[in-house]
Write a protein that holds these residues in place. Structure first.
Motif, PDB file in Angstrom:
ATOM      1  N   SER A   6       0.886  -1.090  -0.016  1.00 18.01           N
ATOM      2  CA  SER A   6      -0.056   0.067  -0.116  1.00 18.01           C
ATOM      3  C   SER A   6       0.783   1.413   0.027  1.00 18.01           C
ATOM      4  N   ALA A   7       0.178   2.475  -0.366  1.00 19.88           N
ATOM      5  CA  ALA A   7       0.796   3.722  -0.312  1.00 19.88           C
ATOM      6  C   ALA A   7       1.237   4.108   1.063  1.00 19.88           C
ATOM      7  N   GLU A   8       0.712   3.535   2.051  1.00 17.35           N
ATOM      8  CA  GLU A   8       0.937   3.842   3.585  1.00 17.35           C
ATOM      9  C   GLU A   8       2.169   3.101   3.953  1.00 17.35           C
ATOM     10  N   THR A   9       2.473   1.985   3.246  1.00 11.39           N
ATOM     11  CA  THR A   9       3.825   1.335   3.593  1.00 11.39           C
ATOM     12  C   THR A   9       4.823   1.794   2.920  1.00 11.39           C
ATOM     13  N   GLU A  10       4.538   2.107   1.665  1.00 12.44           N
ATOM     14  CA  GLU A  10       5.725   2.444   0.921  1.00 12.44           C
ATOM     15  C   GLU A  10       6.229   3.935   1.403  1.00 12.44           C
ATOM     16  N   VAL A  11       5.225   4.854   1.857  1.00 16.18           N
ATOM     17  CA  VAL A  11       5.667   6.210   2.715  1.00 16.18           C
ATOM     18  C   VAL A  11       6.551   5.680   3.874  1.00 16.18           C
ATOM     19  N   ALA A  12       5.951   4.831   4.676  1.00 18.37           N
ATOM     20  CA  ALA A  12       6.688   4.270   5.879  1.00 18.37           C
ATOM     21  C   ALA A  12       7.990   3.851   5.556  1.00 18.37           C
ATOM     22  N   ASP A  13       8.202   3.074   4.576  1.00 19.72           N
ATOM     23  CA  ASP A  13       9.580   2.626   4.280  1.00 19.72           C
ATOM     24  C   ASP A  13      10.452   3.854   3.805  1.00 19.72           C
ATOM     25  N   GLU A  14       9.856   4.571   3.107  1.00 16.21           N
ATOM     26  CA  GLU A  14      10.824   5.974   2.588  1.00 16.21           C
ATOM     27  C   GLU A  14      11.018   6.629   3.798  1.00 16.21           C
ATOM     28  N   LEU A  15      10.225   6.704   4.515  1.00  7.68           N
ATOM     29  CA  LEU A  15      10.225   7.832   5.637  1.00  7.68           C
ATOM     30  C   LEU A  15      11.368   7.042   6.618  1.00  7.68           C
ATOM     31  N   SER A  16      11.331   5.886   7.061  1.00  6.55           N
ATOM     32  CA  SER A  16      12.428   5.417   7.883  1.00  6.55           C
ATOM     33  C   SER A  16      13.727   5.736   7.229  1.00  6.55           C
ATOM     34  N   VAL A  17      13.908   5.955   6.137  1.00  2.00           N
ATOM     35  CA  VAL A  17      15.249   6.096   5.779  1.00  2.00           C
ATOM     36  C   VAL A  17      15.635   7.613   5.831  1.00  2.00           C
ATOM     37  N   VAL A  18      14.705   8.478   5.099  1.00  2.00           N
ATOM     38  CA  VAL A  18      15.117   9.843   4.982  1.00  2.00           C
ATOM     39  C   VAL A  18      14.507  10.915   6.096  1.00  2.00           C
ATOM     40  N   ARG A  19      13.784  10.372   7.088  1.00  2.00           N
ATOM     41  CA  ARG A  19      13.378  11.238   8.194  1.00  2.00           C
ATOM     42  C   ARG A  19      12.837  10.138   9.170  1.00  2.00           C
ATOM     43  N   LEU A  23       8.725   9.060  11.813  1.00  2.00           N
ATOM     44  CA  LEU A  23       7.859   7.841  11.507  1.00  2.00           C
ATOM     45  C   LEU A  23       6.827   7.318  12.533  1.00  2.00           C
ATOM     46  N   PRO A  24       7.248   7.496  14.039  1.00  2.00           N
ATOM     47  CA  PRO A  24       6.122   7.184  15.013  1.00  2.00           C
ATOM     48  C   PRO A  24       4.834   8.202  14.761  1.00  2.00           C
ATOM     49  N   ARG A  25       5.114   9.352  14.385  1.00  2.00           N
ATOM     50  CA  ARG A  25       4.119  10.386  14.488  1.00  2.00           C
ATOM     51  C   ARG A  25       3.279  10.190  12.988  1.00  2.00           C
ATOM     52  N   TYR A  26       3.930   9.646  12.157  1.00  2.00           N
ATOM     53  CA  TYR A  26       3.121   9.359  10.954  1.00  2.00           C
ATOM     54  C   TYR A  26       2.351   8.036  11.012  1.00  2.00           C
ATOM     55  N   GLU A  27       2.748   7.263  11.656  1.00  2.00           N
ATOM     56  CA  GLU A  27       2.009   5.958  11.932  1.00  2.00           C
ATOM     57  C   GLU A  27       0.809   6.286  12.672  1.00  2.00           C
ATOM     58  N   ALA A  28       0.968   7.394  13.731  1.00  2.00           N
ATOM     59  CA  ALA A  28      -0.110   7.577  14.656  1.00  2.00           C
ATOM     60  C   ALA A  28      -1.152   8.208  14.054  1.00  2.00           C
ATOM     61  N   GLU A  29      -0.847   8.886  12.896  1.00  2.00           N
ATOM     62  CA  GLU A  29      -1.646   9.827  12.082  1.00  2.00           C
ATOM     63  C   GLU A  29      -2.305   9.047  11.099  1.00  2.00           C
ATOM     64  N   LEU A  30      -2.163   7.706  10.852  1.00  2.00           N
ATOM     65  CA  LEU A  30      -2.602   7.044   9.678  1.00  2.00           C
ATOM     66  C   LEU A  30      -4.324   6.702  10.079  1.00  2.00           C
ATOM     67  N   PRO A  31      -4.757   6.291  11.166  1.00  2.00           N
ATOM     68  CA  PRO A  31      -6.266   6.077  11.354  1.00  2.00           C
ATOM     69  C   PRO A  31      -6.878   7.403  10.998  1.00  2.00           C
ATOM     70  N   GLY A  32      -6.638   8.597  11.568  1.00  2.00           N
ATOM     71  CA  GLY A  32      -7.246   9.572  11.462  1.00  2.00           C
ATOM     72  C   GLY A  32      -7.226  10.106  10.046  1.00  2.00           C
ATOM     73  N   ALA A  33      -6.177   9.857   9.074  1.00  2.00           N
ATOM     74  CA  ALA A  33      -6.098  10.234   7.846  1.00  2.00           C
ATOM     75  C   ALA A  33      -6.964   9.509   6.993  1.00  2.00           C
ATOM     76  N   PHE A 167       5.693  12.449  -6.539  1.00  4.45           N
ATOM     77  CA  PHE A 167       6.770  13.133  -5.377  1.00  4.45           C
ATOM     78  C   PHE A 167       6.976  11.769  -4.548  1.00  4.45           C
ATOM     79  N   SER A 168       8.363  11.748  -4.242  1.00  3.40           N
ATOM     80  CA  SER A 168       8.866  10.723  -3.095  1.00  3.40           C
ATOM     81  C   SER A 168       8.548  11.565  -1.866  1.00  3.40           C
ATOM     82  N   VAL A 169       8.786  10.740  -0.771  1.00  2.66           N
ATOM     83  CA  VAL A 169       8.669  11.233   0.620  1.00  2.66           C
ATOM     84  C   VAL A 169       9.681  12.399   0.695  1.00  2.66           C
ATOM     85  N   ALA A 170      10.926  12.355   0.152  1.00  2.00           N
ATOM     86  CA  ALA A 170      11.937  13.301   0.168  1.00  2.00           C
ATOM     87  C   ALA A 170      11.301  14.323  -0.476  1.00  2.00           C
TER      88      ALA A 170
END
Length: 497
Positions: A6-19, A23-33, A167-170
């Protein structure tokens, strides 16, 4: 059945590398998004004239849609003017879906697969946008670009409100206004004879006989395929492709990517007409007793292609006096102001006074929360309006002629005497868009409109606003009808009835 990542997983994977720290805040925001995008999607499914929805039946607090293949889709009774994420799940033949992309995939209607991809990107990018935000409703920024960078959620009613394919995560972190970056605009000199230039192109963006065009770095890398040796820092605004030069004008750049639902280039006809259109708009604006200012287009230039063009506009800050703030209407939701019924009614009265006055004169504004800005007093009272970006207005020669205003040679798509088209343009953007998005719910919008219309001049346009169904762009239908050009429309229950 195997599903791709999923796009959610792809963004998480990129985010774990670039920022990785984000990542924890991103994952916490997913249900609300997911709920925010699902609420927008459910609004479209319930109200757009979708050919495969045959009937809708309300039952208590719910709504059941009958599909042409016999399946049933059930969810909460939708408030078409609500901006809160009130839908956490809908049921397709009894199976609950909290993920809008998965729901659209399993609906399996024409073009649903590509739309599902956009919805997935919208959820992931929205969670990323929210994860990067700081500050609260009590902050009152000094600069216009700081107001624009507070807006995380994009269009309040569009299910692909944050979709940024390509647009990549970066790149989102580097260019998305909600992440507060400083963007290095490329400066590309072009021979004057190769450029279409209108208005006054400033001296600081000239190099002898050459015109220097500002280029968005994403466009330079992905479309123009060139490295810009000279650069100039700028602050991205809520439209992402428009940036504020420090101490200078706003620059709208070409950005040949699909943001929300449109590819954001700058057409050659719009460059050719920009100065003339800017001069024309000043005439009807002057007849609003000082309640409306239109930002002037200072200059526009294109080097032979919509992919390589730029427009320079006045900053709306030009029209704010001492102690005043000017901010996009979309940014009002980031303050505490709209929660007062009296404040909302006053703002609605101001917006309708201006919008209906210009419509009577013959100009229908595309007055959504990005194009329409409000000037607030030091105490937060709405004083005046500022409008920017004239590219999507509609102009009625017959109405203008009745008021002694001459119509210049405008692009043909802007010109119409069709009253339905004129009212759709204004009411769909201002009432079903900017005012509904500020109010946040049908009851709040109805109360504000009922107070606001009492003192307005009785005109045929006001009568239509008060009695006819309220038009709104059928945003879900449009994304599911990629081969149908132009806007498509839905009709909503009139909050004044």
């Amino acid at each position: 059945m195997h599903r791709p990542p999923s796009a959610e997983t792809e963004v998480a994977d990129e985010l774990s590398v670039v920022r990785p720290g984000l990542l924890p805040r991103y994952e916490a925001e997913l249900p609300g998004a997911r709920a925010a995008v699902l609420s927008r999607l459910w609004r479209g499914l319930a109200h757009d004239p979708l050919p495969w929805v045959t009937r809708g039946e309300q039952d208590g607090d719910g709504l059941t849609l009958s599909l042409s293949d016999g399946r049933l889709l059930h969810g909460p009774r939708p408030d078409p003017y609500a901006t809160g994420p009130y839908v956490t799940a809908v049921r397709l033949d009894g199976t609950a879906y909290a993920d809008p992309a998965r729901l659209m995939t399993d609906l399996a209607v024409p073009h649903s697969a590509s739309f599902a991809v956009e919805l997935g990107h919208s959820v992931a990018s929205l969670a990323l946008s929210r994860a990067g935000q700081e500050g609260g409703r009590d902050d009152w920024p000094e600069s216009d670009w700081e107001w624009e960078q507070r807006i995380t959620d994009g269009h309040p009613f569009h299910p692909t409100c944050r979709s940024r394919p390509g647009f990549s995560v970066a790149e989102q972190l580097a260019y998305g206004p909600e992440h507060r970056p400083v963007v290095e605009l490329g400066l590309v000199p072009v021979r004057a004879e190769e450029c279409l230039v209108t208005g006054v192109w400033p001296r600081e963006l000239r190099d002898g006989e050459r015109v220097v065009l500002p280029v968005h770095p994403w466009q330079a890398a992905h479309v123009l395929k060139r490295v810009c040796e000279e650069r100039r820092p700028a602050h991205p605004l809520m439209s992402l492709r428009t940036l504020a030069l420090p101490g200078g004008p706003h620059v709208k750049t070409s950005l040949s990517a699909r943001l929300t639902s449109s590819v954001r280039d700058i057409s050659l006809p719009s460059v050719a007409a920009s100065a003339m259109l800017s001069d024309f708009a000043a005439t009807p604006a002057a007849r609003t007793d000082g309640l409306l200012h239109v930002t002037r287009t200072l200059g526009a230039a294109a080097a032979g292609s919509p992919d390589f063009a730029a427009v320079l506009r006045e900053s709306p800050q030009t029209y704010a006096g001492g102690g005043e703030r000017v901010l996009p209407v979309a940014a009002l939701a980031t303050t505490a102001l709209p929660h007062s019924p009296a404040w909302l009614a006053g703002f609605a009265r101001l917006a309708l006074t201006v919008g209906l006055r210009l419509l009577e004169l013959g100009v229908a504004l595309e007055a959504h929360g990005q194009n329409l800005l409000v000037v607030l007093s030091a105490a937060g009272d709405p004083l005046r309006l500022v409008y920017r970006d004239l590219a999507d207005i509609r102009v009625s020669p017959a109405r203008l002629a009745r008021h002694g205003i001459t119509v210049p040679e405008l692009p043909a798509r802007m010109v119409t005497d069709d009253e339905r088209a004129l009212r759709r343009k204004l009411f769909g953007s201002l009432v079903a868009g900017a005012l509904a998005g500020t109010a946040g719910s049908g009851p709040a919008l109805a109360a504000a409109l009922e107070t606001a219309v009492r003192d307005l001049p009785r005109t045929p346009d006001l009568a239509a606003l008060c009695t006819d169904p309220l038009p709104t762009k059928a945003l879900t239908l449009m994304r599911l009808s990629p081969r149908t050009p132009g806007d498509q429309w839905a009709e909503l229950a009139n909050p004044l009835r």
